[in-house]
Design a protein around this motif. Structure first.
Motif, PDB file in Angstrom:
ATOM      1  N   GLU A   1       0.890  -1.294   0.021  1.00  0.00           N
ATOM      2  CA  GLU A   1       0.088  -0.100  -0.038  1.00  0.00           C
ATOM      3  C   GLU A   1       0.815   1.428   0.074  1.00  0.00           C
ATOM      4  O   GLU A   1       1.733   1.310   0.785  1.00  0.00           O
ATOM      5  CB  GLU A   1      -0.825   0.002   1.324  1.00  0.00           C
ATOM      6  CG  GLU A   1      -1.670   1.112   1.546  1.00  0.00           C
ATOM      7  CD  GLU A   1      -2.413   1.114   2.707  1.00  0.00           C
ATOM      8  OE1 GLU A   1      -3.078   2.088   3.279  1.00  0.00           O
ATOM      9  OE2 GLU A   1      -2.432   0.112   3.416  1.00  0.00           O
ATOM     10  N   LYS A   2       0.532   2.213  -0.819  1.00  0.00           N
ATOM     11  CA  LYS A   2       1.246   3.385  -0.860  1.00  0.00           C
ATOM     12  C   LYS A   2       0.820   4.300   0.311  1.00  0.00           C
ATOM     13  O   LYS A   2      -0.431   4.643   0.418  1.00  0.00           O
ATOM     14  CB  LYS A   2       1.003   4.116  -2.294  1.00  0.00           C
ATOM     15  CG  LYS A   2       1.944   5.577  -2.223  1.00  0.00           C
ATOM     16  CD  LYS A   2       1.529   6.041  -3.658  1.00  0.00           C
ATOM     17  CE  LYS A   2       2.514   7.168  -4.146  1.00  0.00           C
ATOM     18  NZ  LYS A   2       2.816   7.950  -3.248  1.00  0.00           N
ATOM     19  N   LYS A   3       1.784   4.545   1.131  1.00  0.00           N
ATOM     20  CA  LYS A   3       1.527   5.547   2.258  1.00  0.00           C
ATOM     21  C   LYS A   3       1.598   7.094   2.116  1.00  0.00           C
ATOM     22  O   LYS A   3       2.542   7.482   1.159  1.00  0.00           O
ATOM     23  CB  LYS A   3       2.627   5.257   3.463  1.00  0.00           C
ATOM     24  CG  LYS A   3       2.772   4.025   3.771  1.00  0.00           C
ATOM     25  CD  LYS A   3       3.599   3.701   4.992  1.00  0.00           C
ATOM     26  CE  LYS A   3       3.596   2.378   5.676  1.00  0.00           C
ATOM     27  NZ  LYS A   3       4.527   2.277   6.741  1.00  0.00           N
TER      28      LYS A   3
ATOM     29  N   ARG B   1       2.180  10.957   2.802  1.00  0.00           N
ATOM     30  CA  ARG B   1       3.151  11.827   3.489  1.00  0.00           C
ATOM     31  C   ARG B   1       3.212  11.682   4.903  1.00  0.00           C
ATOM     32  O   ARG B   1       4.053  11.393   5.680  1.00  0.00           O
ATOM     33  CB  ARG B   1       3.244  13.209   2.894  1.00  0.00           C
ATOM     34  CG  ARG B   1       4.166  13.939   3.583  1.00  0.00           C
ATOM     35  CD  ARG B   1       4.207  15.397   3.112  1.00  0.00           C
ATOM     36  NE  ARG B   1       4.854  15.457   1.779  1.00  0.00           N
ATOM     37  CZ  ARG B   1       4.328  16.319   1.085  1.00  0.00           C
ATOM     38  NH1 ARG B   1       3.314  16.799   1.048  1.00  0.00           N
ATOM     39  NH2 ARG B   1       5.239  16.525  -0.349  1.00  0.00           N
ATOM     40  N   GLY B   2       1.916  11.864   5.479  1.00  0.00           N
ATOM     41  CA  GLY B   2       1.850  12.117   6.837  1.00  0.00           C
ATOM     42  C   GLY B   2       2.008  10.954   7.570  1.00  0.00           C
ATOM     43  O   GLY B   2       2.696  10.757   8.528  1.00  0.00           O
ATOM     44  N   VAL B   3       1.834   9.570   7.064  1.00  0.00           N
ATOM     45  CA  VAL B   3       1.892   8.365   7.562  1.00  0.00           C
ATOM     46  C   VAL B   3       3.377   7.934   7.347  1.00  0.00           C
ATOM     47  O   VAL B   3       4.365   7.370   8.254  1.00  0.00           O
ATOM     48  CB  VAL B   3       0.776   7.277   6.978  1.00  0.00           C
ATOM     49  CG1 VAL B   3       1.610   5.716   7.400  1.00  0.00           C
ATOM     50  CG2 VAL B   3      -0.292   7.595   7.331  1.00  0.00           C
ATOM     51  N   ARG B   4       3.946   8.342   6.332  1.00  0.00           N
ATOM     52  CA  ARG B   4       5.429   7.887   6.208  1.00  0.00           C
ATOM     53  C   ARG B   4       6.294   8.894   7.214  1.00  0.00           C
ATOM     54  O   ARG B   4       7.231   8.349   7.530  1.00  0.00           O
ATOM     55  CB  ARG B   4       5.869   8.507   4.560  1.00  0.00           C
ATOM     56  CG  ARG B   4       5.895   7.257   3.546  1.00  0.00           C
ATOM     57  CD  ARG B   4       6.627   7.909   2.232  1.00  0.00           C
ATOM     58  NE  ARG B   4       6.498   9.391   2.027  1.00  0.00           N
ATOM     59  CZ  ARG B   4       5.555  10.003   1.081  1.00  0.00           C
ATOM     60  NH1 ARG B   4       4.561   9.402   1.070  1.00  0.00           N
ATOM     61  NH2 ARG B   4       5.665  11.016   0.859  1.00  0.00           N
ATOM     62  N   ASN B   5       5.930  10.108   7.304  1.00  0.00           N
ATOM     63  CA  ASN B   5       6.750  10.771   8.228  1.00  0.00           C
ATOM     64  C   ASN B   5       6.440  10.668   9.682  1.00  0.00           C
ATOM     65  O   ASN B   5       6.803  11.137  10.638  1.00  0.00           O
ATOM     66  CB  ASN B   5       6.563  12.381   7.875  1.00  0.00           C
ATOM     67  CG  ASN B   5       7.169  12.658   6.598  1.00  0.00           C
ATOM     68  OD1 ASN B   5       7.967  12.229   6.173  1.00  0.00           O
ATOM     69  ND2 ASN B   5       6.595  14.002   5.970  1.00  0.00           N
ATOM     70  N   CYS B   6       5.397   9.771   9.883  1.00  0.00           N
ATOM     71  CA  CYS B   6       4.962   9.496  11.396  1.00  0.00           C
ATOM     72  C   CYS B   6       4.496  10.797  11.892  1.00  0.00           C
ATOM     73  O   CYS B   6       4.435  11.321  13.280  1.00  0.00           O
ATOM     74  CB  CYS B   6       6.010   9.107  12.432  1.00  0.00           C
ATOM     75  SG  CYS B   6       6.519   7.310  11.850  1.00  0.00           S
TER      76      CYS B   6
ATOM     77  N   ALA C   1      -5.832  10.534   3.609  1.00  0.00           N
ATOM     78  CA  ALA C   1      -6.674   9.744   2.678  1.00  0.00           C
ATOM     79  C   ALA C   1      -7.565   8.444   3.403  1.00  0.00           C
ATOM     80  O   ALA C   1      -7.433   7.399   2.806  1.00  0.00           O
ATOM     81  CB  ALA C   1      -5.700   9.186   1.255  1.00  0.00           C
ATOM     82  N   GLY C   2      -8.111   8.475   4.546  1.00  0.00           N
ATOM     83  CA  GLY C   2      -8.724   7.664   5.148  1.00  0.00           C
ATOM     84  C   GLY C   2      -7.969   6.727   5.973  1.00  0.00           C
ATOM     85  O   GLY C   2      -8.542   5.799   6.418  1.00  0.00           O
TER      86      GLY C   2
END
Length: 141
Positions: free
Chosen positions: A3-5, A7-12, A123-124
Motif C-alpha cells: 500500500e502506498k503510504k 506523506r503524513g503516515v510516512r513521516n509519522c 486519505a482515510g
C-alpha cells in the motif's frame, strides 16, 4: 503489492505539522530535505499524534479557539483546504453540533478530533486504536 503510504503516515506526522526549527517536539527527527522539505518527521506515530494534540491544545488554551470550526480554520486554512468539508468531517467524527464548544482536555474529545484529522489528512488512513490512544495520552500529559 504494498500500500502506498501518505506523506503524513510516512513521516509519522499524521497531522502534517510544518517543520519549524523552534519546535523541539518529543521524538522529532532531524530535518532531511532529501526526504521531506516542508513537514516535520517523527520517530513514531505516537509522537506525531502527541505533537498534533499539543498543537490543538495550544489553539484552545493560548488562542481561545473553542469550536471545531474555529480550530479547523486555523489548522487547515481555506487557501489549502476545503475547510467547510473538513469542519463537517470533524464535527461528525466527534458527534459535535455545529458551533458547539469542545473541550480538548477530555481524552474522548481529543481522540475523536485527532482521529478525524488523521483520516482527513491521510486519505482515510486509520491507525490501530492502541497507537491513537497512546498518542492522545502523551498529548494530554
Amino acid at each position: 503489492m504494498t500500500e502506498k503510504k501518505t506523506r503524513g503516515v510516512r513521516n509519522c506526522n499524521p497531522g502534517n505539522i510544518d517543520y519549524k526549527p523552534n519546535n523541539q517536539w518529543l521524538g522529532q527527527l532531524k530535518p532531511d530535505p532529501s526526504m521531506e522539505k516542508r513537514f516535520a518527521r517523527f520517530d513514531t506515530p505516537e509522537n506525531g499524534i502527541r505533537a498534533l494534540g499539543k498543537v490543538l491544545l495550544t489553539y484552545q488554551h493560548k488562542h481561545g479557539l473553542r469550536t471545531v470550526k474555529a480550530i479547523i480554520n486555523r489548522w487547515a486554512p481555506s487557501a489549502e483546504n476545503d475547510t467547510a468539508a473538513y469542519v463537517r468531517a470533524v464535527e461528525a467524527n466527534t458527534a459535535t453540533r455545529p458551533g458547539a464548544e469542545v473541550d480538548l482536555t477530555q481524552p474522548t474529545v481529543m481522540a475523536g478530533f485527532v482521529k478525524a484529522i488523521i483520516h482527513h489528512e491521510n486519505a482515510g488512513y486509520v491507525y490501530p486504536e492502541a497507537v491513537l490512544t497512546e498518542g492522545v495520552r502523551r498529548a494530554l500529559l
